[in-house]
Design a protein around this motif. Structure first.
Motif, mmCIF file in Angstrom:
data_model
loop_
_atom_site.group_PDB
_atom_site.id
_atom_site.type_symbol
_atom_site.label_atom_id
_atom_site.label_comp_id
_atom_site.label_asym_id
_atom_site.label_seq_id
_atom_site.Cartn_x
_atom_site.Cartn_y
_atom_site.Cartn_z
ATOM 1 N N TYR A 1 0.820 -1.193 -0.065
ATOM 2 C CA TYR A 1 -0.107 0.019 0.117
ATOM 3 C C TYR A 1 0.891 1.329 0.007
ATOM 4 O O TYR A 1 0.583 2.245 -0.825
ATOM 5 C CB TYR A 1 -0.977 0.136 0.976
ATOM 6 C CG TYR A 1 -1.818 1.320 1.507
ATOM 7 C CD1 TYR A 1 -2.785 1.657 0.501
ATOM 8 C CD2 TYR A 1 -1.235 2.292 2.351
ATOM 9 C CE1 TYR A 1 -3.546 2.813 0.548
ATOM 10 C CE2 TYR A 1 -1.962 3.549 2.375
ATOM 11 C CZ TYR A 1 -2.940 3.828 1.632
ATOM 12 O OH TYR A 1 -3.653 4.829 1.873
ATOM 13 N N GLU A 2 1.737 1.522 1.017
ATOM 14 C CA GLU A 2 2.615 2.604 1.150
ATOM 15 C C GLU A 2 3.255 2.918 -0.105
ATOM 16 O O GLU A 2 3.305 3.905 -0.726
ATOM 17 C CB GLU A 2 3.337 2.549 2.379
ATOM 18 C CG GLU A 2 2.601 2.819 3.495
ATOM 19 C CD GLU A 2 3.323 3.005 5.000
ATOM 20 O OE1 GLU A 2 4.532 3.604 4.581
ATOM 21 O OE2 GLU A 2 2.942 3.008 5.890
ATOM 22 N N MET A 35 0.992 3.864 -3.295
ATOM 23 C CA MET A 35 0.471 4.940 -2.837
ATOM 24 C C MET A 35 1.388 6.215 -2.941
ATOM 25 O O MET A 35 0.935 7.358 -3.658
ATOM 26 C CB MET A 35 -0.226 5.103 -1.303
ATOM 27 C CG MET A 35 -0.961 6.147 -1.273
ATOM 28 S SD MET A 35 -2.615 6.123 -2.099
ATOM 29 C CE MET A 35 -3.695 7.452 -1.345
ATOM 30 N N THR A 36 2.690 5.995 -2.656
ATOM 31 C CA THR A 36 3.589 6.970 -2.927
ATOM 32 C C THR A 36 3.770 7.181 -4.527
ATOM 33 O O THR A 36 3.998 8.640 -4.819
ATOM 34 C CB THR A 36 4.844 6.534 -2.413
ATOM 35 O OG1 THR A 36 4.915 6.311 -0.959
ATOM 36 C CG2 THR A 36 6.059 7.718 -2.356
#
Lengths: 204, 179
Positions: free
Chosen positions: B30-31, B34-35
Motif C-alpha cells: 500500500y505505502e 500510494m507514494t
C-alpha cells in the motif's frame, strides 16, 4: 536513464519522504467491490469454461452430461410409450369381438355344453373327452389377455387377434347355446321296448 | 502489524482468487504504491482512484506476472505508473503541436527546495498542467529519458522535451516567488 539535475534529485528525495494518507481501508473497499463484480471469490481464473486446454469441456461436461442422459431417457420412454399406445388404440377400435365373446365364456350361468347320446338317449356333457375342445375354447378358457387392456402388442397382439378371427369364422353355433332336448316318453322305456318282432312259436 | 508474506505464497493465493491473500498483498504494497500514485495525482482522491484501478488490474493480471523478468515491486509499480498516466490523459490530451529540439534548463535554486517540506513540493508539482506534470515526474522523479517517455505517452520526443522545459520554467517562477 537520464542525467538528473541537482534540484531534481532533491525533489525525488523529498517525494520519497511524503507521508501517504491512510486511506487503506477505503481504497480496499473499492477494490474488493470491483473484484466481487469482475471476479467473484468462487470464480477461478483457471476455469475458463470454453478452453479445452484447461479441460473446460471436461469440467463442464460432468454438469451437462447427467442432464443430457436424463433428457435422453425421458425422450426414449415417451417414444416407447407412444408406440405402445398406438396399437392399443387399434385394439380398442375392435372391441366388439373381444368384449362380446368374453362374457359368454366367463358367464357361469350359461348352461354347460351337452349332447344326447344316440345310443343311450342320455344327455351327456361334451367335455367328457369324446368331443375335443376347439382351439377357440382352449384360448378362451385360458383367458390370458382379454381382461388386460394395455399389453405390449409386439409380443401378445397376435395371440389376441387369432382367437377373435377363429371365433367369428366358425360357422356352427356353440353347443352350449342349443337347449338340450327333453327326452320323450317314460323314463326307463326305450324304443327297443316298442319294437315288435315275430316269435318262433307264433309262426303258423 | 501486517505480517509480511512470502511473495510466492502471495502470488499463489492471488492467482487462486483468495480475497484474504489479495488483501494481504494490497496491505503489503500500500505505502509504496500510494507514494507512486500521488506523484501523478492532484490530490488524495485522485491518488485513491489510481490505486483502486491499479490494484484491480494487478489482481486480474497477476497470472501473467513473470518473476524472471523483474521483481513484484517493479511489476506493481509499472501498473500504478501506467494507471497514473491514464488518469492524467483522461484530464488532458497531449498536444502534438509543440516540439523542442533541446530542453531549456533554467537555473532553479536548490537551497529553497531543500528547505521545503515534501507536501509543499508535491503541491508545486500538482499545479503543473497535467501533461507537463506527467512528463516532469517521468523524467525528473522516475528517471525515464525522452524516448521512453515518448513511447509511454504516445508522443514525440520533441513534445516530451517541450513539456519538460515548460515544467522547469514554471517551477523556477514559483520558487522565485517563495524566495
Amino acid at each position: 536513464m537520464n542525467q538528473k539535475a541537482t534540484y531534481e534529485i532533491t525533489i525525488t528525495d523529498k517525494l520519497r519522504q511524503l507521508q501517504v494518507p491512510d486511506m487503506r481501508d477505503a481504497i480496499w473497499n473499492r477494490i474488493e467491490q470491483q473484484l466481487d463484480l469482475d471476479m467473484p471469490e468462487d470464480y477461478n481464473p483457471d476455469d475458463t469454461p470454453d478452453s479445452p486446454k484447461n479441460g473446460g469441456w471436461r469440467k463442464t461436461g460432468w454438469k451437462v452430461g447427467p442432464f443430457a442422459v436424463i433428457v435422453a431417457i425421458v425422450t426414449i420412454f415417451f417414444i416407447n410409450k407412444n408406440n405402445n399406445t398406438k396399437p392399443n388404440n387399434t385394439d380398442q377400435s375392435q372391441p366388439v369381438n373381444t368384449q362380446t365373446v368374453t362374457p359368454q365364456i366367463n358367464d357361469p350361468t350359461s348352461p354347460p355344453a351337452t349332447r344326447i347320446n344316440p345310443k343311450t338317449g342320455k344327455i351327456e356333457s361334451v367335455t367328457d373327452g369324446n368331443t375335443p375342445a376347439t382351439a377357440s375354447d382352449s384360448v378362451f378358457d385360458q383367458q390370458p389377455l382379454i381382461n388386460i387392456p394395455i399389453i405390449d402388442t409386439s409380443t401378445h397382439a397376435p395371440v389376441i387377434k387369432q382367437p377373435v378371427v377363429q371365433q367369428s369364422t366358425q360357422p356352427p353355433p356353440r353347443q352350449d347355446s342349443v337347449p338340450p332336448k327333453k327326452s320323450r316318453g317314460v323314463k326307463g322305456i326305450s324304443d327297443k321296448d316298442y319294437h315288435i318282432t315275430l316269435k318262433k312259436d307264433s309262426v303258423p | 502489524m501486517i505480517a509480511v508474506a512470502n511473495d510466492i505464497d502471495l502470488l499463489q493465493g492471488c492467482i487462486a482468487n483468495d480475497r484474504k491473500v489479495q488483501k494481504l498483498l494490497y496491505e503489503q504494497f500500500y505505502e509504496f504504491a500510494m507514494t507512486v500514485a500521488m506523484r501523478y495525482s492532484r490530490d488524495e482522491m485522485d491518488a485513491a482512484d489510481i490505486m483502486s484501478h491499479a490494484f484491480v488490474k494487478v489482481f486480474k493480471s497477476i497470472k501473467s506476472y513473470d518473476s524472471t523478468k523483474g521483481s513484484l515491486h517493479a511489476w506493481i509499480k509499472r501498473i500504478v505508473v501506467n494507471e497514473g498516466l491514464d488518469h492524467i490523459k483522461s484530464r488532458e490530451r497531449f498536444s502534438e503541436n509543440v516540439e523542442l529540439e533541446t530542453v531549456d534548463e533554467p537555473p532553479i535554486n536548490n537551497s529553497v527546495l531543500e528547505e521545503m517540506g515534501a507536501e509543499e513540493i508535491m503541491e508545486l508539482i500538482a499545479k503543473l498542467p497535467p501533461a507537463t506534470h506527467a512528463v516532469f515526474v517521468l523524467y525528473a522523479v522516475e528517471g525515464y529519458n525522452h524516448r521512453e517517455i515518448a513511447e509511454k505517452l504516445g508522443i514525440s520526443e520533441g513534445t516530451s522535451k517541450w513539456h519538460l522545459s515548460e515544467a522547469r520554467k514554471t517551477l523556477q517562477k514559483q520558487l522565485a516567488h517563495l524566495r
